[in-house]
Design a protein around this motif. Structure first.
Motif, PDB file in Angstrom:
ATOM      1  N   HIS A 104     -15.977  -1.098  -4.031  1.00  0.00           N
ATOM      2  CA  HIS A 104     -15.055  -0.978  -5.165  1.00  0.00           C
ATOM      3  C   HIS A 104     -15.337   0.312  -5.934  1.00  0.00           C
ATOM      4  CE1 HIS A 104     -13.928  -5.544  -5.508  1.00  0.00           C
ATOM      5  NE2 HIS A 104     -13.916  -5.106  -4.268  1.00  0.00           N
ATOM      6  N   HIS A 105     -16.616   0.612  -6.148  1.00  0.00           N
ATOM      7  CA  HIS A 105     -16.987   1.880  -6.784  1.00  0.00           C
ATOM      8  C   HIS A 105     -16.457   3.053  -5.960  1.00  0.00           C
ATOM      9  CE1 HIS A 105     -20.103   0.531  -9.803  1.00  0.00           C
ATOM     10  NE2 HIS A 105     -20.031  -0.550  -9.043  1.00  0.00           N
ATOM     11  N   ALA A 130     -20.122  -4.809  -9.683  1.00  0.00           N
ATOM     12  CA  ALA A 130     -19.038  -4.789  -8.704  1.00  0.00           C
ATOM     13  C   ALA A 130     -19.589  -4.341  -7.355  1.00  0.00           C
ATOM     14  CB  ALA A 130     -17.920  -3.833  -9.154  1.00  0.00           C
ATOM     15  N   ARG A 147     -12.214  -4.068   0.898  1.00  0.00           N
ATOM     16  CA  ARG A 147     -12.881  -4.662  -0.260  1.00  0.00           C
ATOM     17  C   ARG A 147     -13.204  -6.139  -0.045  1.00  0.00           C
ATOM     18  NH1 ARG A 147      -7.483  -4.905  -1.188  1.00  0.00           N
ATOM     19  NH2 ARG A 147      -6.613  -6.576  -2.485  1.00  0.00           N
ATOM     20  N   THR A 172     -18.636  -7.903   0.524  1.00  0.00           N
ATOM     21  CA  THR A 172     -18.798  -8.316  -0.865  1.00  0.00           C
ATOM     22  C   THR A 172     -20.238  -8.623  -1.202  1.00  0.00           C
ATOM     23  OG1 THR A 172     -18.333 -10.607  -0.231  1.00  0.00           O
ATOM     24  CG2 THR A 172     -16.476  -9.274  -1.003  1.00  0.00           C
TER      25      THR A 172
END
Length: 419
Positions: free
Chosen positions: A280-281, A276, A389, A393
């Motif tokens: 996101h983490h 991911a 987010r 990416t």
């Protein structure tokens, strides 16, 4: 090297130096939290005493961009970090002779905090430039020094307070002077073809101030910091409130430090996996930290408080390496040092107000239950991170000179040779 996939041979020595520096900087901050009870006995007022730690945190963060970043760009990280170590030790030494809270605000809050600023931002920026491909893991290892020192200081500071009182702070001064030696390990990278110069650095800073995603990221961590430091500043007092003595209060803080260090390493390792995007983490760990802080009032016994403190420490520790690595995801590695410093300036407002506000609520309500609702600030900040987010990416570009925040063809504004 700046664009390579493996660190320069001296890179792990730089991580070792940054490990010592994070241990001495954040170990000093946690020692202040353990001293608040003794300071309150001498000067009175939970909220007023909390300003000592908050002023030091704010000076640490506010000084990250100016003078920390500017001086390290001009003179290199090594001499700036060594000068910061000297100022930190001097601040603690002068604090031992304080007769009024204002003296502590100036010596420990301002002078030691400014010294920490000169240490922290340049050393972290140096680690980031040595490890373009494994930045999250290297940062996590470097920042885990804070947890090792917290484990040592948790039981040690109460013992020193019983023996010498809070005026034994020359011992902290002697420990802090070791920052000078740790700073000597920050050997600059050899990259003669890159030389930013003041004008280019100013252009980079100007672009950051118009960089919408970066501004949202910095605002998110201003909110996060409004709650993040509350358990570290008021944790010992909360332990006393539920019936713990000095020894058990120190054990709670030491256990939190162990969990914090584990979280830093685990989060750095997980972030290096391709499952991911890093942001996101970061959102997940920030939200979990806020929830853990909201649950802390449920710990009304030593065992319950210890379990919740372990959960908070692990999640809070996980946020740290990802926060600074995430900056490179948002703006690109070329402006990493500028961005870290500017972000910390934003954070300083949350750090300055969070712990005193929690202390004021404690004075108002009689316990820390309402104060620990500061977890709502972390949850709000995590929601702002969530808005990014879709912006970041890609994982491949962030470790090179041309991440998302770098315009095509833009030269990096910070040269490895100046770090």
């Amino acid at each position: 090297m700046a664009g390579g996939s493996s660190p320069a041979p001296w890179g792990w020595a730089v991580v070792g130096g940054a490990f010592l520096q994070s241990g001495l900087v954040f170990g000093g901050l946690r020692a202040l939290g353990l001293c608040l009870g003794a300071l309150g006995g001498s000067f009175g007022g939970g909220a007023a005493v909390a300003w000592v730690g908050s002023a030091a945190i704010a000076a640490l963060q506010l000084g990250g961009e100016t003078p920390g970043q500017l001086l390290s760009t001009r003179f290199g990280a090594r001499p700036v970090v060594m000068a910061g170590g000297f100022l930190t030790g001097l601040g603690f030494l002068l604090g031992a002779f304080a007769t009024h809270l204002a003296h502590l605000y100036l010596s420990v809050g301002l002078l030691a905090g400014l010294g920490w600023a000169l240490v922290f931002t340049p050393s972290l920026g140096t680690v980031g430039r040595y490890f373009p491909a494994r930045r999250a893991l290297a940062t996590g290892l470097a920042m885990s020094g804070a947890s090792v020192s917290g484990l040592a200081l948790g039981p040690l500071v109460p013992l020193l307070l019983d023996t010498y009182g809070w005026r034994g702070s020359p011992l902290m001064a002697a420990i802090s002077f070791n920052l000078v030696a740790a700073g000597a390990l920050l050997r600059p990278l050899d990259a003669p073809n890159e030389s930013p110069g003041p004008a280019q650095g100013q252009r980079g800073l100007s672009r950051l101030l118009r960089h919408g995603p970066f501004l949202r990221y910095a605002l998110a961590f201003m909110l996060v910091d409004a709650g993040y430091y509350v358990p570290y500043v008021h944790g010992p007092a909360r332990a006393h409130e539920v019936g713990c003595d000095e020894r058990r209060a120190g054990l709670v803080m030491a256990a939190t430090a162990v969990a914090d260090g584990s979280g830093r390493v685990v989060a750095g390792w997980l972030a290096a996996r391709p499952a991911a995007p890093l942001l996101h983490h970061l959102f997940g760990w920030s939200a979990l930290t806020g929830l853990a802080l909201l649950l802390l009032p449920l710990g009304t016994s030593f065992g319950g408080l210890l379990a919740l403190a372990l959960a908070y420490g692990f999640c809070a520790g996980a946020v740290v390496p990802l926060q600074f690595t995430g900056v490179a995801e948002v703006v690109g590695a070329g402006r990493l040092l500028h961005a870290i410093g500017l972000m910390q300036m934003f954070e300083s407002f949350g750090s300055l107000l969070g712990a005193p506000f929690a202390g004021w609520l404690r004075d108002l309500t009689g316990d820390f239950t309402a104060s620990l609702a500061a977890g709502a600030f972390l949850l709000t900040g995590s929601l702002l991170i969530l808005t990014l987010r879709f912006f970041c990416t890609s994982r491949g570009d962030s470790g090179k000179g041309g991440g998302h925040g770098l315009a095509p063809g833009e030269a990096p504004t910070v040269s490895p040779s100046t770090l």
